[in-house]
Design a protein around this motif. Structure first.
Motif, PDB file in Angstrom:
ATOM      1  N   VAL A   1     -47.715  15.444 -62.875  1.00  0.00           N
ATOM      2  CA  VAL A   1     -49.226  15.754 -62.790  1.00  0.00           C
ATOM      3  C   VAL A   1     -49.891  16.626 -63.682  1.00  0.00           C
TER       4      VAL A   1
ATOM      5  N   THR B   1     -43.380  16.481 -59.773  1.00  0.00           N
ATOM      6  CA  THR B   1     -43.686  16.346 -58.352  1.00  0.00           C
ATOM      7  C   THR B   1     -43.231  15.093 -57.753  1.00  0.00           C
TER       8      THR B   1
ATOM      9  N   VAL C   1     -55.189  12.449 -58.183  1.00  0.00           N
ATOM     10  CA  VAL C   1     -54.230  12.826 -56.956  1.00  0.00           C
ATOM     11  C   VAL C   1     -54.891  14.268 -56.337  1.00  0.00           C
ATOM     12  N   ARG C   2     -54.311  14.632 -55.363  1.00  0.00           N
ATOM     13  CA  ARG C   2     -54.475  16.035 -54.669  1.00  0.00           C
ATOM     14  C   ARG C   2     -53.553  16.622 -54.165  1.00  0.00           C
ATOM     15  N   VAL C   3     -53.278  17.883 -54.121  1.00  0.00           N
ATOM     16  CA  VAL C   3     -52.058  18.563 -53.308  1.00  0.00           C
ATOM     17  C   VAL C   3     -51.922  18.130 -51.940  1.00  0.00           C
TER      18      VAL C   3
ATOM     19  N   PHE D   1     -48.005  15.516 -54.252  1.00  0.00           N
ATOM     20  CA  PHE D   1     -49.528  14.818 -54.094  1.00  0.00           C
ATOM     21  C   PHE D   1     -49.500  13.516 -53.825  1.00  0.00           C
TER      22      PHE D   1
END
Length: 132
Positions: A85, A97, A113-115, A128
């Motif tokens: 990412v 990740t 994407v987001r954590v 993510f």
């Protein structure tokens, strides 16, 4: 799934424990104004030692990925996605990740994407998921 957890150190503690505060933290060099990962006591770009962790947005983009179908251990749920990412704070700021919460067949290069943090003992793993 049982995960092998990192050994915490002065250099990496902010990265692995930032999730306790809901923050993805990356090391930043004050001398050359660059983020870098993995965390280290000196900047890999300019070798300055004036480095510290900073919170970043937690947003990212899938640069590449693979879907693992091999159950290497009995507690691993297959298939699962291992991805690189890239974070928007800086071109080339990337790390490895897992992509979670999305079926492996729906993951794609360029996917926003987001954590999302997964806590194990005193470590918050930055995973993510697909951004809304």
């Amino acid at each position: 799934m049982t995960r092998k957890l990192p050994a915490l150190s002065t250099d990496n503690r902010a990265f692995w424990q930032g999730g306790a505060d809901g923050e993805l933290r990356m090391h930043h060099c004050e001398a050359c104004a660059q983020f870098f990962h993995p965390p280290a006591p000196v900047c890999p770009r300019c070798l300055a030692s004036d480095v510290a962790s900073r919170a970043v947005s937690g947003a990212g983009t899938v640069v590449t990925y693979t879907v693992n179908h091999q159950p290497w251990r009995s507690d691993l749920k297959d298939p699962y996605v291992v991805a690189i990412v890239e974070l928007p704070e800086q071109a080339g700021l990337r790390f490895v990740t897992n992509i979670v919460g999305t079926p492996p067949g729906e993951v794609f290069i360029g996917m926003p994407v987001r954590v999302r943090f997964e806590q194990h003992d005193d470590v918050w793993l930055p995973l993510f998921e697909r951004a809304a």
